[in-house]
Design an enzyme around this catalytic site. Structure first.
Site, PDB file in Angstrom:
ATOM      1  N   GLU A 184     -10.784 -16.451 -18.538  1.00 24.76           N
ATOM      2  CA  GLU A 184      -9.641 -16.930 -19.190  1.00 24.76           C
ATOM      3  C   GLU A 184      -9.844 -18.355 -19.765  1.00 24.76           C
ATOM      4  OE1 GLU A 184      -5.880 -15.696 -17.744  1.00 24.76           O
ATOM      5  OE2 GLU A 184      -4.718 -17.145 -19.154  1.00 24.76           O
ATOM      6  N   GLU A 308       5.040 -17.660 -16.347  1.00 26.22           N
ATOM      7  CA  GLU A 308       4.073 -16.919 -17.346  1.00 26.22           C
ATOM      8  C   GLU A 308       3.953 -15.649 -17.029  1.00 26.22           C
ATOM      9  OE1 GLU A 308       0.707 -19.065 -18.490  1.00 26.22           O
ATOM     10  OE2 GLU A 308       1.803 -20.132 -20.116  1.00 26.22           O
ATOM     11  N   ASP A 382       1.343 -28.701 -21.768  1.00 24.23           N
ATOM     12  CA  ASP A 382       0.039 -27.658 -21.340  1.00 24.23           C
ATOM     13  C   ASP A 382      -1.213 -28.243 -22.120  1.00 24.23           C
ATOM     14  OD1 ASP A 382      -1.611 -25.537 -20.724  1.00 24.23           O
ATOM     15  OD2 ASP A 382      -0.538 -24.073 -21.936  1.00 24.23           O
ATOM     16  N   GLU A 410      -9.604 -25.516 -24.340  1.00 30.80           N
ATOM     17  CA  GLU A 410      -8.727 -24.529 -24.846  1.00 30.80           C
ATOM     18  C   GLU A 410      -7.933 -25.196 -26.212  1.00 30.80           C
ATOM     19  OE1 GLU A 410      -5.407 -23.331 -21.970  1.00 30.80           O
ATOM     20  OE2 GLU A 410      -4.357 -21.890 -23.495  1.00 30.80           O
TER      21      GLU A 410
HETATM   22  O1  GCW Z   1      -2.850 -23.221 -21.038  1.00 29.00           O
HETATM   23  C1  GCW Z   1      -2.290 -22.000 -20.609  1.00 29.00           C
HETATM   24  C2  GCW Z   1      -3.192 -21.014 -20.921  1.00 29.00           C
HETATM   25  C3  GCW Z   1      -3.198 -19.882 -20.224  1.00 29.00           C
HETATM   26  C4  GCW Z   1      -3.175 -20.419 -18.731  1.00 29.00           C
HETATM   27  C5  GCW Z   1      -1.930 -21.326 -18.298  1.00 29.00           C
HETATM   28  C6  GCW Z   1      -2.081 -21.925 -16.976  1.00 29.00           C
HETATM   29  C7  GCW Z   1      -4.201 -19.343 -16.771  1.00 29.00           C
HETATM   30  O2  GCW Z   1      -3.025 -20.498 -22.268  1.00 29.00           O
HETATM   31  O3  GCW Z   1      -4.225 -19.044 -20.184  1.00 29.00           O
HETATM   32  O4  GCW Z   1      -3.100 -19.355 -17.618  1.00 29.00           O
HETATM   33  O5  GCW Z   1      -2.013 -22.265 -18.998  1.00 29.00           O
HETATM   34  O6  GCW Z   1      -2.157 -22.953 -16.700  1.00 29.00           O
HETATM   35  O7  GCW Z   1      -1.523 -21.302 -15.941  1.00 29.00           O
END
Ligand code: GCW
Length: 720
Positions: A184, A308, A382, A410
């Site tokens: 991921e 999430e 994030d 990311e």
């Molecule tokens: O940044 C986001 C990502 C998810 C990730 C989440 C997290 C693992 O898009 O893919 O999940 O954060 O940190 O839990």
């Protein structure tokens, strides 16, 4: 005929061996190329031709082996053992250095603790000797890598006086790797864990991974994705996890697992995963005991709960503290820890997403077990190209807190953009929270200077995969490297770390170092400029987060849409987080709050994170907000072009393989930077209704073109 075919075979072998020597990036910063400074090299030789290094344990053998490879590569000598009296390099724990102990200043042994080391040049009865000593074999291992770094970066050995020890306890890589080997948010190929071949086959890559980690002081690895698959806790997988733990042990690396909170239901067949239920507690206790049966020094668990879509204690009406402590209890007798993530937010909660973690955790300050540490992302949203520091830092002073940063890019252009992240990490580490008066920096809080009984740590979401160069981009290795160095010592500077990394990874030539270091240090700001200038955030395209998507407004949850974050309309743009808006600023200390709230002091970098302002708002530069924004997008893209020019000039210093690789990646980055710029400027123009100033080149396409671009199969969206 025969002679010819033999000649052909010889030729093929020659060609292949040339390729084998190619710089493909696999060796990371541990290349150990010959020292180029001839004088220094001969001094190194005369000093290091005889060493005293009693290597009895597996860990010391690893250190000795590394020293052997290093010396052979850099100065062309073999390790020759001799007595303390005759050697120019003595490597041994303090109890084994005999007479030389007198050179260790009183109190130093206490200071360096279980993982630190001393490297000191002393007068050893008439000749200079470097003494590398520590309390433990692990300290010796870390010290050996530091010593090798001195040679790699061509430092003089004649007057060393180094006392070094880690400022945090848990320095951990978090792999978001799935059992399917997808990763991921991974952009460097598949997971390096070859589950199918484990436990029988130990890929040498695992050992090189461990060497690289140990070289920067990383002492833990979470093997699997925080969006955890329960399979990892089954006996079939635990034997594989054990095999990895055994391989990593000599390098001082402990293994951890991410666990799914509902495992007692999914694996154990229980009706509930309620953390206060006796059967649930017993299930976890048994599972933990079982794991320690395989791995006596297992590190513990990482948990993403109630975030999430992941299950968690709140699913059963319990708190984060209830959930974390239940796991903490199960691990305590084995000295394991729980890293409990604060990355929680819920679209059912009507409040600003940036406020939710603080709201959920602040009431539980002091309620977590001593082996539970809360893992907090650097910013409240994030891993964006730029965020202010997370308001939880300093806000829960009676709770252990570790910083989580993302090495995998990311939101920073995946593995095609050159972005050196140390300046980003340092921005957070140096931020003053004012929670205990001036100089309450995030770094200080992480080091638990005001509450030394708390455990401490730092986690980096790994950017490692099966790509031959590990990280997808030769320069992305620097993010793995700088994470290790900063987790060991958050006070180090981004520039010093870049300097060392460049020397070890490319060359010690100062002309190269000077120019490339400047580019690295600027690279993160370049990307902020062409992606999210002036405090904009989370305007990447949906799901894959690849490329621009400021128009995204149709995802299932409001807080996953770009429009939620930029709030552009014809009146202006930005998220009002002042007291007239969401009042997220109310979560910070008064000094911080006032600083960001007051438009006279709020830095341009954070403007639209905290304020909604009119398009004609006058900026410090004299430009309007609209003009300033356009300016940033254009200089961002231009700076990539500049970086390309610098790289081209540096061709003589770089091997052809990596030169060409970086050159091609930079061309992709430039193209993508232009796309980011044009798409964002055209989109925001629909609200500002103002022209792009004439001095700038017009976007090549119209907005519809950018909106209609589709990128199926963008990497990093692994199947769990
Ligand atoms: O940044 C986001 C990502 C998810 C990730 C989440 C997290 C693992 O898009 O893919 O999940 O954060 O940190 O839990």
């Amino acid at each position: 005929m025969k002679v010819r075919s033999i000649a052909l075979i010889v030729l093929i072998i020659l060609v292949i061996s040339q390729f084998a020597k190619a710089e493909n990036g696999y060796d990371l910063w541990l290349r150990y190329k010959p020292v180029t400074n001839a004088i220094l090299k001969s001094r190194y030789r005369s000093m290091l031709d005889h060493v005293f290094f009693p290597a009895e344990s597996d860990r010391l053998k690893v250190a000795e082996n590394e020293l052997g490879i290093g010396l052979a590569g850099m100065i062309g000598t073999k390790l020759q053992e001799t007595t303390i009296a005759q050697s120019g390099l003595v490597i041994a724990t303090i109890d084994k250095i005999g007479q030389l102990k007198k050179f260790i200043p009183a109190g130093t042994s206490e200071k360096i603790g279980a993982e630190g080391y001393i490297i000191k040049t002393v007068n050893n009865a008439g000749h200079l000797t470097v003494v590398l000593t520590a309390n433990s074999d692990l300290g010796i291992l870390y010290g050996t890598f530091h010593f090798l770094r001195l040679l790699q970066t061509e430092k003089s050995l004649t007057a060393l006086s180094i006392i070094d020890y880690p400022k945090t306890n848990y320095r951990v890589l978090d792999h978001w790797d799935n059992p399917t080997r997808t990763v991921e948010r991974g952009y460097a190929g598949f997971s390096i864990w070859n589950w199918h071949k484990l436990p029988g086959y130990i890929d040498t890559r695992y050992l090189d991974y461990a060497r690289a980690n140990a070289s920067v002081g990383i002492n833990g690895t979470v093997l699997n994705n925080v969006n955890a698959n329960t399979q990892m806790l089954t006996p079939a997988y635990l034997v594989k996890v054990k095999a990895l733990a055994d391989a990593f042990r000599p390098y001082g690396i402990k293994v951890y697992l991410s666990v799914k909170f509902s495992s007692p239901v999914e694996l154990g067949g229980l009706k509930t995963a309620d953390p206060l239920n006796a059967d649930v507690k017993k299930w976890w206790q048994d599972k933990v005991d079982e794991i320690y049966g395989y791995i006596p020094d297992f590190g513990g668990f990482l948990v993403k709960a109630n975030s999430e879509g992941q299950p968690g204690p709140q699913t059963y009406g319990r708190s984060h503290a209830d959930g974390a402590n239940m796991l903490g209890d199960a691990l305590a007798a084995h000295h394991g820890i729980v890293m409990w993530r604060a990355f929680v937010y819920d679209d059912k909660v009507p409040d600003d997403r940036a406020k939710q973690a603080y709201n959920e955790f602040k009431p539980f300050d002091g309620k977590f077990n001593s082996n539970v540490i809360i893992q907090v992302k650097n910013g409240p949203i994030d891993f964006q190209p730029r965020e202010p520091f997370h308001p939880l830092f300093g806000a829960i002073p009676n709770t252990a807190v570790m910083l989580e940063v993302q090495l995998t890019q990311e939101y920073l252009g995946f593995s095609t953009h050159l972005v050196y992240e140390a300046p980003l990490f340092k921005e957070c580490l140096n931020a003053d929270t004012y929670t205990k008066g001036k100089n309450s920096t995030v770094a200080r809080i992480l080091e638990a200077k005001d509450n030394p009984k708390l455990i401490t740590g730092m986690a980096g979401v790994a950017n490692i995969g099966t790509d031959v160069n590990w990280c997808g981009h030769p320069f992305a290795q620097a993010n793995w490297y700088c994470f290790g160095r900063l987790s060991w010592n958050p006070e180090e500077t981004a520039a010093d770390i870049a300097d060392d990394w460049l020397r070890m990874t490319f060359t010690n030539d100062n002309a190269f170092i000077k120019q490339m270091k400047a580019e690295m240090l600027q690279s993160r700001e370049n990307t902020v400029n062409y992606m999210t200038p002036l405090g904009l955030h989370h305007i990447m395209s949906a799901n894959g987060h690849y490329g621009p998507g400021p128009w995204v407004d149709n995802l299932g949850r409001a807080d996953w849409n770009a429009v939620y974050y930029h709030k552009a309309d014809t009146a202006g743009i930005g998220f009002d987080r002042t007291h007239t808006g969401s009042n997220a600023l109310g979560q910070y200390s008064p000094e911080v709050r006032n600083y960001f709230e007051n438009l006279n002091t709020c830095p341009d970098e954070y403007l639209l994170w905290f304020h909604h302002l009119a398009w004609n708002y006058k900026m410090r530069s004299g430009k309007t907000l609209w003009e300033e924004m356009v300016h940033h997008y254009y200089i961002g893209a231009d700076s990539v072009k500049h970086m390309q020019q610098v790289w081209n000039l540096l061709q003589p210093y770089v091997d052809p393989e990596r030169f060409n690789e970086v050159k091609q990646l930079m061309a992709i980055q430039y193209e993508e930077a232009i796309r980011w710029r044009d798409a964002c400027v055209l989109y925001f123009q629909t609200f500002s209704r103002q022209a792009i100033p004439a001095a700038y080149p017009k976007p090549e396409h119209d907005l519809a073109y950018y909106r209609n671009l589709r990128f199926p199969n963008t990497p990093g969206q692994g199947v769990n």
